[in-house]
Scaffold this motif. Structure first.
Motif, PDB file in Angstrom:
ATOM      1  N   PHE A  25       0.875  -1.171   0.000  1.00 36.30           N
ATOM      2  CA  PHE A  25       0.000   0.000   0.000  1.00 36.30           C
ATOM      3  C   PHE A  25       0.912   1.221   0.000  1.00 36.30           C
ATOM      4  CE2 PHE A  25      -2.683  -3.316   1.737  1.00 36.30           C
ATOM      5  CZ  PHE A  25      -3.935  -3.048   1.195  1.00 36.30           C
ATOM      6  N   TRP A  26       0.812   2.050  -1.023  1.00 34.46           N
ATOM      7  CA  TRP A  26       1.774   3.137  -1.245  1.00 34.46           C
ATOM      8  C   TRP A  26       1.076   4.356  -1.836  1.00 34.46           C
ATOM      9  CZ3 TRP A  26       3.490   5.178  -6.041  1.00 34.46           C
ATOM     10  CH2 TRP A  26       2.768   4.698  -7.136  1.00 34.46           C
ATOM     11  N   ALA A  27       1.860   5.433  -2.029  1.00 38.46           N
ATOM     12  CA  ALA A  27       1.393   6.632  -2.732  1.00 38.46           C
ATOM     13  C   ALA A  27       2.587   7.257  -3.448  1.00 38.46           C
ATOM     14  CB  ALA A  27       0.778   7.634  -1.761  1.00 38.46           C
ATOM     15  N   PRO A  32       9.458   7.165   1.514  1.00 44.56           N
ATOM     16  CA  PRO A  32       9.774   5.803   1.957  1.00 44.56           C
ATOM     17  C   PRO A  32       9.151   4.722   1.064  1.00 44.56           C
ATOM     18  CG  PRO A  32       9.222   7.173   3.847  1.00 44.56           C
ATOM     19  CD  PRO A  32       8.922   7.985   2.618  1.00 44.56           C
ATOM     20  N   CYS A  33       8.004   5.026   0.456  1.00 44.67           N
ATOM     21  CA  CYS A  33       7.378   4.069  -0.468  1.00 44.67           C
ATOM     22  C   CYS A  33       8.288   3.834  -1.669  1.00 44.67           C
ATOM     23  CB  CYS A  33       6.020   4.578  -0.945  1.00 44.67           C
ATOM     24  SG  CYS A  33       4.793   4.753   0.357  1.00 44.67           S
ATOM     25  N   LYS A  54       0.756  -3.795  -5.982  1.00 47.52           N
ATOM     26  CA  LYS A  54       0.783  -2.474  -5.359  1.00 47.52           C
ATOM     27  C   LYS A  54      -0.616  -1.872  -5.387  1.00 47.52           C
ATOM     28  CE  LYS A  54       4.366   0.195  -6.493  1.00 47.52           C
ATOM     29  NZ  LYS A  54       5.428   0.294  -5.524  1.00 47.52           N
ATOM     30  N   VAL A  55      -0.976  -1.198  -4.290  1.00 47.63           N
ATOM     31  CA  VAL A  55      -2.244  -0.482  -4.209  1.00 47.63           C
ATOM     32  C   VAL A  55      -1.928   0.984  -3.931  1.00 47.63           C
ATOM     33  CG1 VAL A  55      -4.398  -0.194  -2.936  1.00 47.63           C
ATOM     34  CG2 VAL A  55      -3.508  -2.496  -3.352  1.00 47.63           C
ATOM     35  N   VAL A  69      -5.218   0.861   6.589  1.00 42.81           N
ATOM     36  CA  VAL A  69      -3.921   1.462   6.281  1.00 42.81           C
ATOM     37  C   VAL A  69      -3.951   2.905   6.788  1.00 42.81           C
ATOM     38  CG1 VAL A  69      -2.346   2.154   4.443  1.00 42.81           C
ATOM     39  CG2 VAL A  69      -3.580  -0.032   4.289  1.00 42.81           C
ATOM     40  N   THR A  70      -3.213   3.155   7.865  1.00 44.06           N
ATOM     41  CA  THR A  70      -3.166   4.484   8.461  1.00 44.06           C
ATOM     42  C   THR A  70      -1.820   5.160   8.251  1.00 44.06           C
ATOM     43  OG1 THR A  70      -2.534   3.514  10.576  1.00 44.06           O
ATOM     44  CG2 THR A  70      -4.889   3.920  10.222  1.00 44.06           C
TER      45      THR A  70
END
Length: 105
Positions: A25-27, A32-33, A54-55, A69-70
Motif C-alpha cells: 500500500f503506497w502513494a 519511503p514508499c 501495489k495499491v 492502512v493508516t
C-alpha cells in the motif's frame, strides 16, 4: 515486477490467488514508499512462488480503509485471502524476510 491492483481487481489478484501475495500500500508522494519498492521487487524475485502487487492509496481509498492502512508504506502478506503478516515503513530486505519468515516459500 509489481502489478498495480484496484478495487475492481483486488479480489481476483489477491484474495482468490493460489499464491502468497505481498501487497504494497503506497502513494506516489511518499518517499519511503519509493525507497522500499525496489526492495520488494528483489524479495519477489528471490521468492518465485510469491506475487507482488501495489495499491495506490490515493486512487484506492476504499481498499486502504478496508485494510486499515493508516500509515504508508504498509506491506501486508496475504495467504488464502487473509492477512497473515504486516509491517509499516521502509525496511531492508533482510528485515522483511525475517518478518515474513515461513510465508514466502
Amino acid at each position: 515486477m509489481a502489478t498495480d491492483v484496484t478495487t475492481a481487481t483486488f479480489d481476483a489478484e489477491v484474495l482468490e490467488s493460489e499464491q502468497t501475495v505481498i501487497v504494497d500500500f503506497w502513494a506516489a508522494w511518499c518517499g519511503p514508499c519509493r525507497q522500499v519498492a525496489p526492495v520488494l521487487d528483489q524479495l519477489a524475485e528471490a521468492h518465485p512462488n510469491v506475487k507482488l502487487v501495489k495499491v495506490d492509496i490515493d486512487a484506492e481509498m476504499d481498499l486502504a480503509m478496508k485494510y486499515q492502512v493508516t500509515s504508508i508504506p504498509a506491506i501486508k502478506v496475504f495467504q488464502g485471502g487473509e492477512v497473515k503478516a504486516e509491517t509499516l515503513g521502509a525496511q531492508p530486505r533482510g528485515a522483511l524476510e525475517k518478518k515474513f519468515e515461513g510465508l514466502l516459500d
